[in-house]
Design a protein around this motif. Structure first.
Motif, mmCIF file in Angstrom:
data_model
loop_
_atom_site.group_PDB
_atom_site.id
_atom_site.type_symbol
_atom_site.label_atom_id
_atom_site.label_comp_id
_atom_site.label_asym_id
_atom_site.label_seq_id
_atom_site.Cartn_x
_atom_site.Cartn_y
_atom_site.Cartn_z
ATOM 1 N N THR A 44 0.853 -1.182 0.000
ATOM 2 C CA THR A 44 0.000 0.000 0.000
ATOM 3 C C THR A 44 0.890 1.233 0.000
ATOM 4 O O THR A 44 1.809 1.342 0.819
ATOM 5 N N THR A 45 0.641 2.135 -0.934
ATOM 6 C CA THR A 45 1.416 3.374 -1.035
ATOM 7 C C THR A 45 0.651 4.505 -0.373
ATOM 8 O O THR A 45 -0.543 4.700 -0.633
ATOM 9 N N ASN A 46 1.326 5.254 0.473
ATOM 10 C CA ASN A 46 0.723 6.393 1.157
ATOM 11 C C ASN A 46 1.179 7.666 0.461
ATOM 12 O O ASN A 46 2.344 8.036 0.496
ATOM 13 N N TYR A 47 0.233 8.339 -0.196
ATOM 14 C CA TYR A 47 0.552 9.583 -0.896
ATOM 15 C C TYR A 47 -0.196 10.731 -0.221
ATOM 16 O O TYR A 47 -1.405 10.873 -0.378
ATOM 17 N N LYS A 48 0.528 11.494 0.574
ATOM 18 C CA LYS A 48 -0.022 12.661 1.259
ATOM 19 C C LYS A 48 -1.265 12.314 2.090
ATOM 20 O O LYS A 48 -2.243 13.056 2.127
ATOM 21 N N GLY A 49 -1.223 11.147 2.707
ATOM 22 C CA GLY A 49 -2.333 10.732 3.562
ATOM 23 C C GLY A 49 -3.410 9.942 2.851
ATOM 24 O O GLY A 49 -4.301 9.389 3.506
ATOM 25 N N ASN A 50 -3.342 9.872 1.537
ATOM 26 C CA ASN A 50 -4.262 9.043 0.762
ATOM 27 C C ASN A 50 -3.521 7.785 0.334
ATOM 28 O O ASN A 50 -2.406 7.853 -0.199
ATOM 29 N N ARG A 51 -4.140 6.633 0.565
ATOM 30 C CA ARG A 51 -3.460 5.366 0.328
ATOM 31 C C ARG A 51 -3.930 4.717 -0.970
ATOM 32 O O ARG A 51 -5.109 4.799 -1.323
ATOM 33 N N MET A 52 -2.985 4.033 -1.626
ATOM 34 C CA MET A 52 -3.267 3.352 -2.892
ATOM 35 C C MET A 52 -2.973 1.871 -2.767
ATOM 36 O O MET A 52 -1.904 1.473 -2.292
ATOM 37 N N ASP A 53 -3.916 1.079 -3.182
ATOM 38 C CA ASP A 53 -3.750 -0.369 -3.296
ATOM 39 C C ASP A 53 -3.299 -0.642 -4.728
ATOM 40 O O ASP A 53 -3.946 -0.206 -5.689
ATOM 41 N N MET A 54 -2.199 -1.353 -4.890
ATOM 42 C CA MET A 54 -1.665 -1.614 -6.228
ATOM 43 C C MET A 54 -2.433 -2.770 -6.888
ATOM 44 O O MET A 54 -1.921 -3.876 -7.072
ATOM 45 N N GLY A 55 -3.660 -2.467 -7.231
ATOM 46 C CA GLY A 55 -4.561 -3.494 -7.748
ATOM 47 C C GLY A 55 -5.497 -3.900 -6.627
ATOM 48 O O GLY A 55 -5.103 -3.913 -5.464
ATOM 49 N N PRO A 56 -6.733 -4.232 -6.931
ATOM 50 C CA PRO A 56 -7.682 -4.573 -5.855
ATOM 51 C C PRO A 56 -7.317 -5.884 -5.185
ATOM 52 O O PRO A 56 -7.229 -6.916 -5.839
ATOM 53 N N HIS A 57 -7.074 -5.843 -3.889
ATOM 54 C CA HIS A 57 -6.743 -7.047 -3.129
ATOM 55 C C HIS A 57 -7.856 -7.332 -2.126
ATOM 56 O O HIS A 57 -7.885 -6.762 -1.035
ATOM 57 N N ARG A 58 -8.757 -8.194 -2.512
ATOM 58 C CA ARG A 58 -9.830 -8.608 -1.613
ATOM 59 C C ARG A 58 -9.299 -9.697 -0.681
ATOM 60 O O ARG A 58 -8.582 -10.579 -1.114
ATOM 61 N N PHE A 59 -9.666 -9.625 0.561
ATOM 62 C CA PHE A 59 -9.244 -10.647 1.510
ATOM 63 C C PHE A 59 -10.411 -11.598 1.762
ATOM 64 O O PHE A 59 -11.327 -11.299 2.526
ATOM 65 N N PHE A 60 -10.391 -12.706 1.077
ATOM 66 C CA PHE A 60 -11.337 -13.796 1.292
ATOM 67 C C PHE A 60 -10.602 -15.074 0.930
ATOM 68 O O PHE A 60 -9.637 -15.062 0.176
ATOM 69 N N SER A 61 -11.032 -16.166 1.474
ATOM 70 C CA SER A 61 -10.405 -17.431 1.139
ATOM 71 C C SER A 61 -11.356 -18.576 1.418
ATOM 72 O O SER A 61 -12.183 -18.498 2.328
ATOM 73 N N LYS A 62 -11.222 -19.620 0.634
ATOM 74 C CA LYS A 62 -11.971 -20.840 0.888
ATOM 75 C C LYS A 62 -11.188 -21.767 1.818
ATOM 76 O O LYS A 62 -11.625 -22.869 2.105
ATOM 77 N N SER A 63 -10.044 -21.275 2.268
ATOM 78 C CA SER A 63 -9.220 -22.031 3.214
ATOM 79 C C SER A 63 -9.450 -21.488 4.619
ATOM 80 O O SER A 63 -9.173 -20.325 4.902
ATOM 81 N N ASP A 64 -9.949 -22.336 5.507
ATOM 82 C CA ASP A 64 -10.112 -21.936 6.916
ATOM 83 C C ASP A 64 -8.773 -21.495 7.506
ATOM 84 O O ASP A 64 -8.702 -20.541 8.284
ATOM 85 N N ARG A 65 -7.754 -22.199 7.103
ATOM 86 C CA ARG A 65 -6.436 -21.929 7.674
ATOM 87 C C ARG A 65 -5.984 -20.506 7.370
ATOM 88 O O ARG A 65 -5.485 -19.798 8.254
ATOM 89 N N VAL A 66 -6.174 -20.077 6.150
ATOM 90 C CA VAL A 66 -5.757 -18.732 5.760
ATOM 91 C C VAL A 66 -6.642 -17.684 6.423
ATOM 92 O O VAL A 66 -6.157 -16.655 6.917
ATOM 93 N N MET A 67 -7.954 -17.929 6.456
ATOM 94 C CA MET A 67 -8.861 -16.983 7.100
ATOM 95 C C MET A 67 -8.498 -16.789 8.569
ATOM 96 O O MET A 67 -8.432 -15.659 9.071
ATOM 97 N N ASP A 68 -8.266 -17.885 9.263
ATOM 98 C CA ASP A 68 -7.889 -17.797 10.677
ATOM 99 C C ASP A 68 -6.569 -17.057 10.853
ATOM 100 O O ASP A 68 -6.388 -16.278 11.799
ATOM 101 N N TRP A 69 -5.659 -17.313 9.947
ATOM 102 C CA TRP A 69 -4.317 -16.706 10.040
ATOM 103 C C TRP A 69 -4.408 -15.192 9.891
ATOM 104 O O TRP A 69 -3.814 -14.447 10.659
ATOM 105 N N TRP A 70 -5.156 -14.739 8.895
ATOM 106 C CA TRP A 70 -5.329 -13.295 8.717
ATOM 107 C C TRP A 70 -5.936 -12.658 9.961
ATOM 108 O O TRP A 70 -5.457 -11.624 10.448
ATOM 109 N N LEU A 71 -7.017 -13.266 10.464
ATOM 110 C CA LEU A 71 -7.718 -12.683 11.593
ATOM 111 C C LEU A 71 -6.910 -12.761 12.893
ATOM 112 O O LEU A 71 -7.175 -12.023 13.835
ATOM 113 N N SER A 72 -5.935 -13.661 12.921
ATOM 114 C CA SER A 72 -5.061 -13.701 14.100
ATOM 115 C C SER A 72 -4.097 -12.518 14.104
ATOM 116 O O SER A 72 -3.636 -12.097 15.170
ATOM 117 N N ILE A 73 -3.821 -11.989 12.914
ATOM 118 C CA ILE A 73 -2.933 -10.824 12.814
ATOM 119 C C ILE A 73 -3.740 -9.542 12.958
ATOM 120 O O ILE A 73 -3.372 -8.628 13.702
#
Length: 1016
Positions: A44-73
């Motif tokens: 994520t790039t921060n430009y003068k307080g406005n942030r840019m995602d370098m392409g849309p990155h949706r956080f979803f997964s069909k893997s329980d393991r990955v979902m749990d891992w993200w939410l643990s962080i």
């Protein structure tokens, strides 16, 4: 001494591997990142307080393991002290807000509602494409029809094999939708035609999405309640409706993980460009780097090596020891680079100043006159992405190669291009632009062309290094999402912990079942066989439920017949009835109509002359045939209990069959034999037996000798035998027997007709009918436009023209107008008048011979007129007939005994009535109320059948093996088309002629609707 793992790249895969190693092993990870940023392409790039995602990155997964891992962080943000319920993969869990309150309120996941659309023709379309009212309205009627036709075509005739991305998309959406929405956009994204890209890219990224899946998703949305399902394991990737997103963008998650890695003892070094990889005895030994800021070199030894760097660069860094073929394939791999232009606006608006309230997360730009491929609206990704919520912060995304002119342009030139294109698309005004910035990202997308088709050469080479793990998007040259990348890293650490040296499970991620979104049922080596189907007798009689239906049916048949006969004690008559009785009395072999029904009447007369016996036998035969057909369908096509009950009740209680059976007419026997013929075809398709060859031939012959409407039945039979799962010997025998018997009947009838009338012809009625049809057209031709006819038609033409000139003076009956047979029977019409004039002085020739003798002339005359005025024939006969096909008039089924209270002398004598007067009727009593609603019902049956057919094709139910629909529906569609074509072009259309199709297409339509409902 602790072991070390050298991890090349600080993106999702590399950081996940480092975190997992620290958490689960004593291996110390050292991350070498080429750039000065954390997160790779997920930064994520921060430009003068406005942030840019370098392409849309949706956080979803069909893997329980990955979902749990993200939410643990980063836990899910809880508002107002209320916990969140997360449910996915048939599991649900409550997150207690008190237990999950993060130490830093910025380090949380937000729940984002997804809205993605396509911008095309300066209009917005839903993505994925949906056949909603809005979409159809926006596309227009012509485009919509072309899309549906092309999609139906490709569902029936898909491209095989799927070699290119073009093949893949066309098979999913049809060629028209591909050309409209995919071809140009794909070329914009990848720089080459989809026909040059491997189909594997589609399997990786588009996967389970198709027009049929989008329609099914829309149907589900109508039926289901909104669910708080974050994991959404059962939903195709591109149909996800909500997802998680870090408050300050995806980069903030990876920055937090990098912080925790260093906190736990790992190391992260930026600006480290790996230039050289050293191997020794089947292992990676060390890597050399150059600091891109200082130029300082570094040497890094380790026990394990994780590479997320582009495969092309990895192989190049391995030096001369790499085989030439591996080098060649690696050098030929291609990538697509990425430019994101951030633009800060007062607002999005049209050129006229109308503010655009766009709720989209991102928009696919399909317009051909701009280069931008995608537009991100960061305001819709949570409040953490923007500095001032009163402004609009967007990202204009461009896809290019480093060698392209666009890449080498200055930031200022690229900013001007993006702003100009935004204005050109009528999405913003120049005066609303506040600021802009340009961000470049190399090798964002690994390409599935170039030498990719030989990538196994590289994989086989790198897999032999047991301490080298290729993970991540560029590390595997695989179009992975961030969850795939993280899962690869986790599995790689699993392998280290378990001592597994095979890399197969890493390469299987994003291609295995859970990530193959177009799911297929796994079949083990010991696949469970379906239980054998019961034999027909067991199914029909020994099955208690079915036996109960049969018993109840026959009891109800008897009760209905008895009640019916109290109301209508005598049989019903129409003009055809007397022709049949005349042929039966004279025992002739040819007549105005096929003679099988007359032979049936003569056979019954050997035992009794009771019209009640004739009607009772006709009714019993028709109802039994209807039940046998329905049970044949139910035998092979399993339906729900309620639908089965409704269909059986309709057959048992259907009043129109009583009225048809009450006529002295071939209709009841023809419908019954047609149903038996079609039932036999169903069996030949699914479970053919040798005896069916003869049975089918005899049933086909019976239909052919009862009514001329069976003329197209052999075409259907021909297709069925071709589709049967038997040898060619069986197919040829079935076709030969059926056609042989029909041809024999045709030759016999023609020869007998020649003997009786002096002219060999199969159907005299056909000539009269065709002439009737043509004259309905000819009366619409203005007199001045009628040209001279051949000499052989001159006398007939003169009488026709005389009639046409005085047509307004001729008063037609209501029945003549509705049923379109004025020219066929009326003595006021020129055909009957011509016949009378020709035989004016002949009182000895039998009427049938006179009538039949004129048929060839009338047939030739009709064909002459139709060929001369084909468009007029279509407009004046076929179009009105098409309307009648949709809503067939009741004709004789609407009035008892044609409204009269007497029958002809022939009927009185044949059935031994005491007098010709059979029953008193006033106009009210003569009308048959029970059949009045059937024309509309037939229209609904045809509509449901056609819509159901389209539905099962579009939604893919036709391909499900457990349904076994393809052959059945192909046969049904052919039958429907042939009936439609024959009826509209040549036949009078009335309810009794359309009852057989109604009895066939009602259960088929209901069956398909149930299949659609189940899929939804």
């Amino acid at each position: 001494m602790a072991k070390k793992a050298i991890i090349i790249g600080a993106g999702p895969a590399g950081l996940t591997a480092a975190y997992e190693l620290l958490k689960r092993t004593d291996v110390i990870p050292i991350i070498l990142e080429k750039s000065g940023f954390i997160g790779g392409i997920s930064r994520t790039t921060n430009y003068k307080g406005n942030r840019m995602d370098m392409g849309p990155h949706r956080f979803f997964s069909k893997s329980d393991r990955v979902m749990d891992w993200w939410l643990s962080i980063m836990p899910l943000e809880a508002k107002d002290g209320v916990g969140a319920k997360i449910s996915y993969q048939n599991k649900s869990r409550e997150i207690n807000p008190e237990a999950r309150v993060p130490k830093d309120s910025d380090k949380v996941m937000l729940l984002i509602q997804r809205l993605t659309r396509i911008y095309f023709l300066r209009k917005f379309f839903a993505y994925p494409i949906q056949l909603s009212i809005d979409t159809l309205r926006t596309l227009g009627l012509v485009r919509t029809v072309k899309i549906m036709i092309s999609f139906l075509y490709i569902r029936l005739f898909p491209r095989k094999p799927e070699k290119s991305l073009e093949d893949f998309i066309v098979n999913k959406f049809g060629k028209q939708l591909y050309l409209l929405f995919f071809k140009d956009y794909t070329e914009k994204v990848w720089g080459i035609a989809p026909s040059e890209i491997s189909a594997e890219w589609g399997a990786q990224r588009i996967k389970g999405v198709s027009l049929s899946k989008a329609i099914a998703s829309a149907i589900k949305n109508l039926r289901k309640k909104k669910k708080e399902d974050i994991g959404q394991k059962g939903i195709e990737t591109s149909l996800i409706e909500q997802f998680l997103y870090p408050k300050h963008g995806p980069g903030s998650l990876w920055e937090e993980i990098a912080r925790q890695v260093e906190e736990r003892g790992g190391k992260v070094y930026l600006h480290q460009d790996v230039r050289k990889i050293y191997m020794h005895e089947g292992k990676i030994q060390s890597v050399n780097t150059i600091n891109s800021q200082t130029g300082q070199t570094g040497a890094w030894e380790g026990d394990y090596f994780f590479s997320t760097m582009p495969v092309q660069e990895l192989i190049a860094g391995m030096g001369e020891e790499v085989p030439v073929e591996v080098k060649d394939v690696a050098a030929g791999l291609q990538y697509r680079d990425f430019i994101n232009v951030g633009i800060l606006l007062n607002k999005l608006s049209t050129s006229e100043g109308k503010q655009l309230e766009l709720k989209d997360n991102w928009i696919y730009i399909q317009e051909r006159d701009v280069k931008v491929g995608r537009l991100m609206i960061y305001n819709n990704w949570g409040g953490g992405m923007i500095k001032d919520p009163n402004t609009t912060w967007i990202g204009m995304e461009y896809f290019c190669n480093k060698t392209d002119e666009l890449w080498v342009q200055s930031d200022e030139a690229i900013q001007r291009l993006a702003i100009d294109e935004l204005i050109k698309m009528d999405l913003a005004r120049a005066k609303d632009v506040l600021d802009s910035t340009v961000q470049r990202m190399e090798k964002t997308y690994p390409a599935y062309f170039g030498t990719y088709d030989r990538f196994d050469v590289i994989r086989n080479y790198t897999d032999q290094f047991e301490n080298l793990f290729l993970i991540g998007r560029n590390g595997m040259h695989k179009y992975n999402n961030s969850d795939h990348s993280s899962l690869c890293a986790m599995v790689a650490v699993d392998n280290i912990v378990a001592g597994v040296t095979s890399k197969a499970n890493l390469w299987a991620i994003n291609t295995e079942q859970e990530y193959h979104e177009e799911k297929k049922t796994e079949t083990g080596t010991e696949a469970k066989r379906e239980p054998a189907m019961p034999i027909l007798v067991d199914y029909l009689w020994r099955n208690k439920a079915n036996r109960a239906w049969w018993i109840a049916g026959f009891v109800i048949f008897l009760l209905q017949f008895i009640i019916f006969k109290f109301k209508y004690p005598y049989a019903n008559y129409m003009p055809d009835s007397y022709s049949y009785l005349e042929a039966a009395a004279a025992n002739v072999d040819v007549n105005m109509w096929p003679v099988a029904y007359s032979k049936f009447l003569r056979l019954i007369s050997v035992f009794t002359h009771s019209d009640k016996v004739v009607v009772g036998l006709q009714y019993l035969f028709l109802q039994t045939s209807s039940l046998l057909f329905l049970f044949s369908l139910l035998y092979f096509q399993k339906v729900g209990r309620w639908l089965k009950g409704v269909l059986l009740l309709f057959v048992i209680l259907n009043p129109v069959t009583l009225y048809i059976a009450n006529y002295i007419s071939a209709d009841a026997l023809f419908i019954g034999f047609s149903l038996l013929w079609l039932s036999t075809l169903v069996w030949i398709v699914y479970r053919p037996k040798t005896w069916m060859v003869v049975a089918h031939g005899l049933l086909l012959l019976a239909c052919f000798t009862l009514r001329y409407n069976a003329i197209y039945y052999p075409i259907v039979s021909f297709l069925v035998f071709l589709l049967s799962r038997r040898s060619w010997k069986f197919k040829v025998a079935g076709i030969a027997v059926g056609i042989g018997l029909v041809l024999g009947s045709y030759l016999f009838t023609s020869q007998k007709m020649g003997t009786v009338t002096g002219r060999r012809q199969f159907s005299a009625f056909g000539g009269w009918q065709l002439a009737n049809n043509a004259l309905y057209m000819y009366e619409q031709i203005p007199a001045k436009e009628r040209t001279p006819v051949p000499a052989r038609f001159a006398k007939l033409e003169a009488m026709v023209r005389e009639h046409m000139d005085t047509l307004q003076k001729v008063k037609r009956s209501h029945e003549d107008s509705v049923n379109s047979y004025f020219y066929l029977w009326s003595p006021k019409a020129p055909l009957v008048s011509y016949l009378a004039k020709e035989y004016k002085k002949d009182s000895t020739t039998p009427y049938f011979k006179r009538w039949a003798s004129e048929a060839p002339l009338y047939a030739d005359y009709a064909l002459y007129l139709i060929k001369k005025y084909p468009l007029e024939y279509a407009e004046s006969w076929m179009l009105p007939n098409a309307v009648k096909f949709a809503v067939p008039p009741t004709e004789f089924l609407g009035t008892y005994n044609m409204g009269g209270d007497s029958v002809g002398k022939l009927a009185k004598d044949w059935f031994n009535y005491k007098s010709q007067k059979v029953k008193d009727h006033n106009k009210k009593d003569a009308k048959i109320a029970a059949t009045e609603w059937y024309p509309v019902f037939v229209a609904l049956v045809n509509l449901v059948f056609l819509m159901g057919l389209i539905g099962v094709v579009v939604l893919g139910a036709i391909k499900k093996k457990e349904y076994g629909l393809p052959q059945l529906l192909v046969i049904a569609l052919l039958l429907w088309l042939l009936n439609c074509g024959f009826s509209i072009f040549a036949s009078p259309i009335v309810l009794r002629y359309q009852t057989f199709p109604m009895l066939v297409f009602l259960p088929l339509g209901a069956l398909m609707v149930e299949r659609i409902w189940k899929m939804a």
